[in-house]
Design an enzyme around this catalytic site. Structure first.
Site, PDB file in Angstrom:
ATOM      1  N   ASP A   1       0.846  -1.190   0.000  1.00  8.26           N
ATOM      2  CA  ASP A   1       0.000   0.000   0.000  1.00  8.26           C
ATOM      3  C   ASP A   1       0.884   1.244   0.000  1.00  8.26           C
ATOM      4  O   ASP A   1       2.108   1.157   0.195  1.00  8.26           O
ATOM      5  CB  ASP A   1      -0.908  -0.026   1.235  1.00  8.26           C
ATOM      6  CG  ASP A   1      -2.168   0.808   1.072  1.00  8.26           C
ATOM      7  OD1 ASP A   1      -2.266   1.574   0.093  1.00  8.26           O
ATOM      8  OD2 ASP A   1      -3.062   0.699   1.934  1.00  8.26           O
TER       9      ASP A   1
ATOM     10  N   GLU B   1       2.462   4.709  -4.320  1.00  8.71           N
ATOM     11  CA  GLU B   1       2.444   5.551  -5.518  1.00  8.71           C
ATOM     12  C   GLU B   1       3.828   6.179  -5.822  1.00  8.71           C
ATOM     13  O   GLU B   1       4.086   6.343  -7.021  1.00  8.71           O
ATOM     14  CB  GLU B   1       1.379   6.637  -5.366  1.00  8.71           C
ATOM     15  CG  GLU B   1      -0.041   6.145  -5.399  1.00  8.71           C
ATOM     16  CD  GLU B   1      -0.449   5.371  -4.151  1.00  8.71           C
ATOM     17  OE1 GLU B   1      -1.275   4.455  -4.268  1.00  8.71           O
ATOM     18  OE2 GLU B   1       0.073   5.679  -3.072  1.00  8.71           O
TER      19      GLU B   1
ATOM     20  N   ASP C   1      -9.004   3.586  -2.186  1.00  5.71           N
ATOM     21  CA  ASP C   1      -9.769   4.088  -1.044  1.00  5.71           C
ATOM     22  C   ASP C   1     -11.128   4.628  -1.490  1.00  5.71           C
ATOM     23  O   ASP C   1     -11.350   5.841  -1.579  1.00  5.71           O
ATOM     24  CB  ASP C   1      -8.981   5.162  -0.308  1.00  5.71           C
ATOM     25  CG  ASP C   1      -7.716   4.600   0.331  1.00  5.71           C
ATOM     26  OD1 ASP C   1      -7.607   3.373   0.463  1.00  5.71           O
ATOM     27  OD2 ASP C   1      -6.825   5.398   0.686  1.00  5.71           O
TER      28      ASP C   1
END
Length: 784
Positions: free
Chosen positions: A386, A389, A475
């Site tokens: 997670d 990015e 999300d």
């Protein structure tokens, strides 16, 4: 040549190089259906850095047919499938289906500078792909950017999002073509927003490196793209079970309580997740020994009760603790991303000040992968990547709050990366950062436990990341529109090669109503990754927390998923072998259906034969359902009612019913309800849906883990009006654990006159459906 400034083309077998006003244009035919078009600017050296998108194990033999025609201003090359006609001076080109003569893509003159490209659009062209954009499945009329971003609480139309997949499937009345722009810089696609007759692509750096892909059908184009960029691997069978997650189950007591909640209530579940609170101060590869005093014992108990354990690992390595060995070890190895002056790039995430490994360095990937050994020794079964990015906070994280997620940044563009020894900046590495983290995780798990299939899940990724595991849609929020987005995004990711994906069931942000959770659980039961997840500042959302009726509906939806496991596992094998998406959007299966083109229904196939039309609207207990063309019609999965294709019907859809339809002529294998995939399966039920003509279904099985042999059954159904014959041809040496097949033959009208398995007559029962038992792999005869 007409101009002395244009050099004659250089031709090799399957390759062509010619000079244009924009630079040297290179055409390479990898196969009859795949042509690569590259532009090298004058005065620039060709960029030969490795592509992270392309599957290094794919083997290309070149075209079976290659011909070049040079007519001064125009050069034409052709393979057995494609014809590419290039205007030499400008670099404009037209791609044609050689067999039918249809124009598939018409590209404008190349710009004199920059990385850019434009393709003409016809009025009936539809544009699919581009990963996880929060839009309708058809992207026509929109403009989007590709720059991986932590898009907390995103909504419809939010751009930017988590994944960058510069692949567009252009589907028109004359056929389908795939356009893959292998460029990892920040890029933009205008899909007819500024000019309805043009699709444009541009990037902040790099060069035009375009793959033109063709196939006999839109799904064939997707399969060709998957061959180019890699197919999803076979995953452990438990990956297809129900997964329960929460940010966070705070301690051992909570995780044991949740596990007991599933088993005591008889709700199937295969995996429980450990979010960031299992770590010591959010330091990756550690355990908080106050919250989880004995991880090995806890995970062993969960394993004994049928639960796999998945832990989160983020890329940020806490950098302000001199006693933290992981950070110090990385420093000693020069493992972290740096600025041009050699100093480490630092940023704040959950642990505080963090450094960030450079996953474009193969040595760093090996180091990172090996760090998982302790977790696997503790009993961890899967890893969830997670915040990759990567996301950097601009405000300090406050325990129990999501405020830091509202305004995130990333590593600066000028930071340096190894790029496999070639060197580059974060401007080029950003979109592959999450993908290369997942790669490091996947390869590390495979090295540590070679007898097991790695299970990884990532939020951020780039084209080709499907080679390293699974993903999810990020999300999302507990709204009905996000339920619809979940379907649209999962279908789009499948078109984009990332077929094993899912959404956070119930919504990560906010609080679902019981009805929304029930309907979302039904949708989740029909998507490859089936995981319920919610945020730290929201109420928990295990299925039993919304009252008895919602608990019952959720249980039944989860039980349906376990019954459908043979369908999903066979579809996973098809994805791993052929690149066919597990979920198949209606426009790709029925490209010529005008009703689908006009109304864009959100139905989809699960595998080849099961059509899902889930309820996506609040308060809906009945709805219209469009049934597309099917030679043998459709059968209601629940009632057995038969319908012709190419019609809209009205169907009842109470809260405990998700509309499902089986294609006539299919053999649909269903398994038993069980509490987890580790429980033995002694019998499958093969549901047979006779229809005139000859029809083929498939059934796949193996040990569910590792790289052993397989069992593959080809089930050919033939119905001549008097008898129904089902012939099973088996390949592979694996022996399934099934001891028999229970057969259910639908739609006969009356009890059969004779039923036989392998030529021997067997007894059958009749309750409107002919039911009997047959040996595994038997060929069947049902005489009317």
């Amino acid at each position: 040549m007409s101009s002395p400034l244009i050099d004659a083309p250089a031709v090799a077998a399957g390759a062509l190089s010619l000079s244009t006003h924009a630079g040297e244009l290179r055409l390479d035919a990898l196969a009859d259906e795949v042509v690569r078009i590259r532009l090298v600017r004058d005065g620039e050296a060709p960029r030969e850095r490795p592509s992270y998108a392309l599957d290094p194990d794919a083997r290309w033999d070149g075209p079976s047919h290659w011909r070049v025609r040079d007519a001064n201003e125009v050069v034409e090359v052709e393979t057995a499938a494609l014809r590419v006609r290039v205007t030499v001076e400008t670099g404009a080109f037209v791609v044609t289906d050689r067999r039918r003569g249809h124009v598939l893509a018409e590209a404008e003159a190349l710009p004199a500078e920059g990385a850019a490209h434009a393709v003409a659009l016809e009025p009936d062209d539809r544009l699919f792909g581009l990963g996880d954009k929060a839009l309708a499945l058809d992207r026509r009329g929109h403009a989007v950017e590709l720059w991986n971003t932590d898009a907390f609480k995103y909504g419809r139309g939010t751009d930017l999002l988590y994944k960058s997949v510069p692949f567009v499937l252009k589907q028109g009345s004359d056929g389908a073509v795939g356009l893959f722009y292998d460029n990892t810089f920040r890029s933009r696609f205008d899909l007819g927003a500024a000019d309805g007759d043009r699709m444009t692509w541009s990037a902040d750096g790099g060069a035009l490196d375009l793959y033109v892909l063709h196939g006999p059908t839109p799904l064939g184009v997707v399969e060709t793209y998957a061959r180019l960029t890699g197919r999803t691997p076979m995953l452990p069978k438990w990956a297809l079970g129900y997964h329960q997650c929460r940010y966070s189950y705070m301690n051992e007591g909570e995780i044991r309580e949740v596990a007991a909640g599933f088993r005591d209530r008889g709700i199937p579940c295969d995996a429980l997740y450990f979010d960031i609170h299992y770590m010591d101060g959010y330091r990756v590869f550690t355990w908080d020994r106050e919250r989880f005093p004995d991880p090995s014992a806890l995970l062993a108990d969960l394993e004994a009760d049928g639960f796999k354990s998945v832990v989160i690992i983020d890329p940020g390595v806490k950098a302000d603790d001199p006693d933290y060995t992981v950070y110090r070890d990385g420093q000693d190895r020069d493992a972290y991303v740096t600025y041009p002056d050699g100093s480490e790039v630092h940023g704040h995430v959950w642990p505080g000040l963090c450094a960030f490994p450079d996953y474009t360095n193969p040595e760093v990937r090996r180091w990172w992968g090996a760090l998982h050994e302790g977790l696997l020794r503790d009993g961890v079964d899967g890893v969830w990547n997670d915040m990759n990015e990567p996301a950097l906070f601009s405000v300090e994280h406050v325990e129990g709050s999501m405020d830091a997620e509202h305004d995130v940044g990333t590593i600066p563009n000028e930071a340096l990366h190894a790029f496999e020894g070639e060197g580059g900046t974060h401007a080029e590495a950003h979109n592959v950062y999450g993908m290369q983290m997942q790669r490091a995780t996947f390869e590390g798990l495979r090295e540590i436990a070679p007898d097991k299939r790695p299970f990884t899940i990532t939020r951020a990724s780039y084209a080709g990341a499907q080679r390293f595991g699974t993903s999810w849609t990020g999300d999302n929020s507990a709204t009905w529109d996000h339920l619809k987005l979940a379907v649209q995004t999962c279908l789009s990711l499948g078109v984009s090669g990332m077929t094993f994906t899912g959404s956070d069931v119930g919504g990560f942000v906010g609080e679902p109503t019981g009805e929304l959770l029930a309907r979302w659980t039904q949708v989740g039961a029909l998507t490859p990754l089936f995981r319920n997840h919610s945020a730290v500042d929201t109420p928990r959302q295990e299925p039993w927390l919304f009252g008895d009726e919602v608990e019952r509906v959720c249980r039944e939806a989860i039980e349906l998923r376990y019954r459908l496991l043979p369908v999903f596992y066979t579809a996973l094998w098809q994805a791993a072998t052929h690149g066919t998406p597990i979920l198949r959007p209606l426009p790709l299966v029925h490209p010529d259906d005008e009703t689908i083109r006009r109304t864009s229904p959100l139905g989809f196939y699960v595998g080849a034969s099961l059509l899902a039309q889930p309820v996506l609207e609040e308060g809906q207990s009945e709805r219209e359902v469009y049934l597309p063309d099917a030679e043998a019609g459709w059968v209601d999965f629940w009632t057995g009612a038969r319908f012709e294709g190419r019609q809209t019907i009205w169907t009842q859809a109470p809260l405990d019913r998700v509309p499902l339809y089986v294609r006539g002529g299919s053999v649909l294998p269903l398994g038993p309800v069980r509490q987890h995939t580790g429980e033995a399966v002694e019998r499958l039920v093969l549901h047979v849906y006779p229809a005139p003509g000859r029809h083929t279904s498939w059934l796949y099985d193996d040990a569910g883990d590792g790289d052993g042999d397989r069992w593959l059954g080809r089930l050919d159904l033939e119905d001549d009006g008097e008898s129904v014959h089902v012939t099973c041809a088996v390949t592979g040496e694996y022996e399934p654990e099934w001891i028999a097949w229970d057969i259910a033959v639908h739609g006969l009208g009356d009890a059969p006159a004779r039923v036989a398995a392998n030529g021997e007559e067997v007894e059958s029962e009749w309750d409107g459906v002919a039911r009997f038992t047959a040996p595994v792999g038997a060929s069947l005869e049902i005489r009317r």
